[in-house]
Design a protein around this motif. Structure first.
Motif, PDB file in Angstrom:
ATOM      1  N   VAL A  40       0.988  -1.105  -0.020  1.00 30.63           N
ATOM      2  CA  VAL A  40      -0.143  -0.059   0.005  1.00 30.63           C
ATOM      3  C   VAL A  40       0.967   1.307   0.018  1.00 30.63           C
ATOM      4  CG1 VAL A  40      -1.790   1.159   1.134  1.00 30.63           C
ATOM      5  CG2 VAL A  40      -1.812  -1.167   1.325  1.00 30.63           C
ATOM      6  N   ASP A  41       0.817   1.875  -1.022  1.00 35.29           N
ATOM      7  CA  ASP A  41       1.866   3.143  -1.293  1.00 35.29           C
ATOM      8  C   ASP A  41       0.950   4.560  -0.846  1.00 35.29           C
ATOM      9  OD1 ASP A  41       3.486   5.002  -2.013  1.00 35.29           O
ATOM     10  OD2 ASP A  41       3.024   5.059  -4.242  1.00 35.29           O
ATOM     11  N   ASP A  42       1.473   4.784   0.307  1.00 39.29           N
ATOM     12  CA  ASP A  42       0.619   5.785   0.951  1.00 39.29           C
ATOM     13  C   ASP A  42       1.226   7.203   0.541  1.00 39.29           C
ATOM     14  OD1 ASP A  42      -0.748   7.217   2.841  1.00 39.29           O
ATOM     15  OD2 ASP A  42       0.446   7.074   4.655  1.00 39.29           O
ATOM     16  N   VAL A  65      -1.959  -1.034  -3.971  1.00 36.85           N
ATOM     17  CA  VAL A  65      -2.693   0.205  -3.798  1.00 36.85           C
ATOM     18  C   VAL A  65      -1.925   1.430  -3.649  1.00 36.85           C
ATOM     19  CG1 VAL A  65      -4.507   0.957  -2.436  1.00 36.85           C
ATOM     20  CG2 VAL A  65      -4.475  -1.491  -2.631  1.00 36.85           C
ATOM     21  N   HIS A  66      -2.455   2.141  -4.584  1.00 34.45           N
ATOM     22  CA  HIS A  66      -1.770   3.519  -4.393  1.00 34.45           C
ATOM     23  C   HIS A  66      -2.616   4.565  -4.140  1.00 34.45           C
ATOM     24  CE1 HIS A  66       1.074   6.580  -5.602  1.00 34.45           C
ATOM     25  NE2 HIS A  66       0.335   7.162  -6.391  1.00 34.45           N
ATOM     26  N   PHE A  67      -2.341   5.558  -2.985  1.00 36.96           N
ATOM     27  CA  PHE A  67      -3.192   6.507  -2.534  1.00 36.96           C
ATOM     28  C   PHE A  67      -2.953   7.699  -3.600  1.00 36.96           C
ATOM     29  CE2 PHE A  67      -3.517   5.277   2.155  1.00 36.96           C
ATOM     30  CZ  PHE A  67      -4.495   4.055   1.824  1.00 36.96           C
ATOM     31  N   SER A  68      -4.174   8.382  -3.551  1.00 40.22           N
ATOM     32  CA  SER A  68      -3.930   9.920  -4.170  1.00 40.22           C
ATOM     33  C   SER A  68      -3.033  10.666  -3.314  1.00 40.22           C
ATOM     34  CB  SER A  68      -5.343  10.420  -4.188  1.00 40.22           C
ATOM     35  OG  SER A  68      -5.914  10.724  -2.859  1.00 40.22           O
ATOM     36  N   ARG A  69      -3.018  10.919  -2.041  1.00 38.67           N
ATOM     37  CA  ARG A  69      -1.918  11.435  -1.384  1.00 38.67           C
ATOM     38  C   ARG A  69      -1.839  10.655   0.016  1.00 38.67           C
ATOM     39  NH1 ARG A  69      -4.313  13.675   3.103  1.00 38.67           N
ATOM     40  NH2 ARG A  69      -6.703  14.044   2.992  1.00 38.67           N
ATOM     41  N   ASN A  70      -0.880  11.270   0.794  1.00 42.90           N
ATOM     42  CA  ASN A  70      -0.484  10.622   2.125  1.00 42.90           C
ATOM     43  C   ASN A  70      -1.564  10.815   3.113  1.00 42.90           C
ATOM     44  OD1 ASN A  70       1.123  11.423   4.916  1.00 42.90           O
ATOM     45  ND2 ASN A  70       1.737   9.495   4.030  1.00 42.90           N
ATOM     46  N   PHE A  71      -2.229   9.575   3.252  1.00 38.42           N
ATOM     47  CA  PHE A  71      -3.268   9.667   4.380  1.00 38.42           C
ATOM     48  C   PHE A  71      -2.877   8.898   5.776  1.00 38.42           C
ATOM     49  CE2 PHE A  71      -5.684   9.980   0.473  1.00 38.42           C
ATOM     50  CZ  PHE A  71      -6.790  10.736   0.863  1.00 38.42           C
ATOM     51  N   GLY A  72      -1.791   8.655   5.800  1.00 38.37           N
ATOM     52  CA  GLY A  72      -1.053   8.182   7.219  1.00 38.37           C
ATOM     53  C   GLY A  72      -1.240   6.477   7.240  1.00 38.37           C
ATOM     54  N   LYS A  73      -0.426   5.863   8.214  1.00 38.70           N
ATOM     55  CA  LYS A  73      -0.218   4.511   8.194  1.00 38.70           C
ATOM     56  C   LYS A  73      -1.598   3.817   8.711  1.00 38.70           C
ATOM     57  CE  LYS A  73       2.584   0.946  10.387  1.00 38.70           C
ATOM     58  NZ  LYS A  73       3.634   0.749  11.327  1.00 38.70           N
ATOM     59  N   ALA A  79      -6.729   0.110   4.453  1.00 33.06           N
ATOM     60  CA  ALA A  79      -6.870  -0.206   2.768  1.00 33.06           C
ATOM     61  C   ALA A  79      -6.520  -1.410   2.554  1.00 33.06           C
ATOM     62  CB  ALA A  79      -6.060   0.850   2.214  1.00 33.06           C
ATOM     63  N   GLY A  80      -5.075  -1.737   3.072  1.00 38.49           N
ATOM     64  CA  GLY A  80      -4.558  -3.209   2.605  1.00 38.49           C
ATOM     65  C   GLY A  80      -5.619  -4.125   3.269  1.00 38.49           C
ATOM     66  N   LEU A  81      -6.081  -4.238   4.233  1.00 35.85           N
ATOM     67  CA  LEU A  81      -7.209  -5.040   4.739  1.00 35.85           C
ATOM     68  C   LEU A  81      -8.383  -5.523   3.928  1.00 35.85           C
ATOM     69  CD1 LEU A  81      -7.006  -4.481   8.374  1.00 35.85           C
ATOM     70  CD2 LEU A  81      -6.115  -6.442   7.579  1.00 35.85           C
ATOM     71  N   ALA A  82      -8.736  -4.244   3.415  1.00 35.18           N
ATOM     72  CA  ALA A  82     -10.085  -4.108   2.412  1.00 35.18           C
ATOM     73  C   ALA A  82      -9.687  -4.894   0.989  1.00 35.18           C
ATOM     74  CB  ALA A  82     -10.524  -2.714   2.383  1.00 35.18           C
ATOM     75  N   SER A  83      -8.515  -4.473   0.629  1.00 35.74           N
ATOM     76  CA  SER A  83      -7.892  -5.087  -0.819  1.00 35.74           C
ATOM     77  C   SER A  83      -7.634  -6.608  -0.526  1.00 35.74           C
ATOM     78  CB  SER A  83      -6.750  -4.220  -0.943  1.00 35.74           C
ATOM     79  OG  SER A  83      -7.102  -2.904  -1.358  1.00 35.74           O
ATOM     80  N   LEU A 167     -13.390  -5.386  11.738  1.00 35.10           N
ATOM     81  CA  LEU A 167     -12.606  -4.259  11.730  1.00 35.10           C
ATOM     82  C   LEU A 167     -12.996  -3.232  10.698  1.00 35.10           C
ATOM     83  CD1 LEU A 167      -8.856  -5.013  12.468  1.00 35.10           C
ATOM     84  CD2 LEU A 167     -10.259  -3.648  13.916  1.00 35.10           C
ATOM     85  N   LEU A 168     -13.365  -3.965   9.386  1.00 32.62           N
ATOM     86  CA  LEU A 168     -13.668  -3.256   8.274  1.00 32.62           C
ATOM     87  C   LEU A 168     -15.183  -2.338   8.479  1.00 32.62           C
ATOM     88  CD1 LEU A 168     -12.201  -5.004   5.392  1.00 32.62           C
ATOM     89  CD2 LEU A 168     -11.171  -2.976   6.353  1.00 32.62           C
TER      90      LEU A 168
END
Length: 314
Positions: A40-42, A65-73, A79-83, A167-168
């Motif tokens: 997951v690229d944050d 997974v690539h975020f549009s910007r930095n959203f934090g760990k 996001a990793g769990l969801a994917s 969790l999700l």
């Protein structure tokens, strides 16, 4: 044999993508564990995403997974769990300070019926005195606030699919992964590990970021700071009663204290407590405002599914 998803949040980790993929792939393949690796690229500012794309072209076990910007760990882990498409998921650091060999031990414990396997720090590795002191203070404060022993806790853990789904389903935007994974319950055990030295790059955690991380997660998971406001109010009320009795005694005995020193000190004390209390309340209100707006935890700009997951979904 059921699928294991290994989730690796990455922020400016271009030098570690290939090494993490190669190390994890070799260890899990040797143990005949079916797996996928979800990077997951944050919102990295280096070539992290390009390295993930290269890894996915080379290895059909890799997803990204690539975020549009930095959203934090925290957002990256969720996001990793969801994917992830695995029957169980391991969350670990991309810099391999969490030993990959321990993933196998976690998986074997999951096969025995455990639904949450916590990675517990046996040692923290080499750290500066200032960083060790700030980390120790952080864990003491957060353990008291959330009511869970976080002194040796880490984000390194395995979760069964039912724990992942639990969790999700939680709607809060500001999620504290370490505490929530303990709060959900389920059949839990732990494994100890020694934190390893980084092979490449530098740590993204400074004393300032630890303080910010502590404040954000304490507020998101606990109402303890609000209780401090109540405690300060009770303390000031008791102090006012004592000083009021003292003032009346001096007045009726003709020994009233001259000057305004006591008054000034009281005003300074009361004013300080009021401002701190308003700051705490204001911070909670700001977090409530963020939750009420209902914005997503993260935004994904690009995504790569592993071929392992795609084959399984057919």
């Amino acid at each position: 044999m059921k699928l294991l998803s290994v989730i690796l949040p990455a922020y400016n980790e271009e030098k570690m993508i290939e090494k993490a993929r190669d190390t994890l792939g070799r260890i899990l393949s040797e143990q005949d564990i079916p797996y996928e690796i979800v990077f997951v690229d944050d919102g990295s500012k280096d070539q992290t995403w390009s390295e993930i794309e290269k890894a996915a072209e080379k290895d059909n076990h890799v997803a990204g997974v690539h975020f549009s910007r930095n959203f934090g760990k925290e957002s990256a882990m969720m996001a990793g769990l969801a994917s992830a498409g695995g029957d169980c998921c391991v969350v670990m650091d991309c810099d391999l300070q969490h030993p990959p060999e321990t993933v196998v031990e976690m998986y074997r414990l999951w096969e025995q019926g455990y639904e949450v396997v916590e990675g517990v720090k046996h040692s923290r590795g080499k750290e500066s005195l200032a960083h060790r002191a700030s980390a120790g203070m952080f864990y003491k404060i957060i353990s008291k606030a959330v009511g869970i022993d976080m002194s040796r806790a880490s984000d390194f853990k395995l979760l069964d699919r039912k724990a992942v789904d639990a969790l999700l389903e939680m709607p809060e935007r500001n999620a504290f992964f370490r505490a929530l994974s303990a709060w959900i319950g389920y059949k839990t055990t732990s494994v100890e590990f020694d934190v390893r030295e980084r092979e490449e790059g530098v740590s993204k955690w400074s004393t300032k970021s630890l303080i910010r991380y502590a404040i954000t997660n304490i507020v998101s998971f606990s109402s303890a700071p609000m209780q401090l406001v109540t405690g300060a109010g009770v303390f000031m009320f008791l102090l006012a009663v004592v000083l009021g009795i003292q003032t009346l005694v001096h007045y009726f005995t003709g020994n009233a204290v001259e000057g305004f020193t006591t008054v000034i000190l009281l005003l300074l004390l009361i004013g300080s407590i009021l401002m701190i209390s308003l700051g705490i309340i204001g911070y909670y209100i700001s977090k409530i405002y963020e939750e009420v707006k209902g914005r997503p935890r993260y935004l994904i700009s690009r995504k790569i599914d592993s071929q392992v997951k795609e084959q399984r979904n057919r």
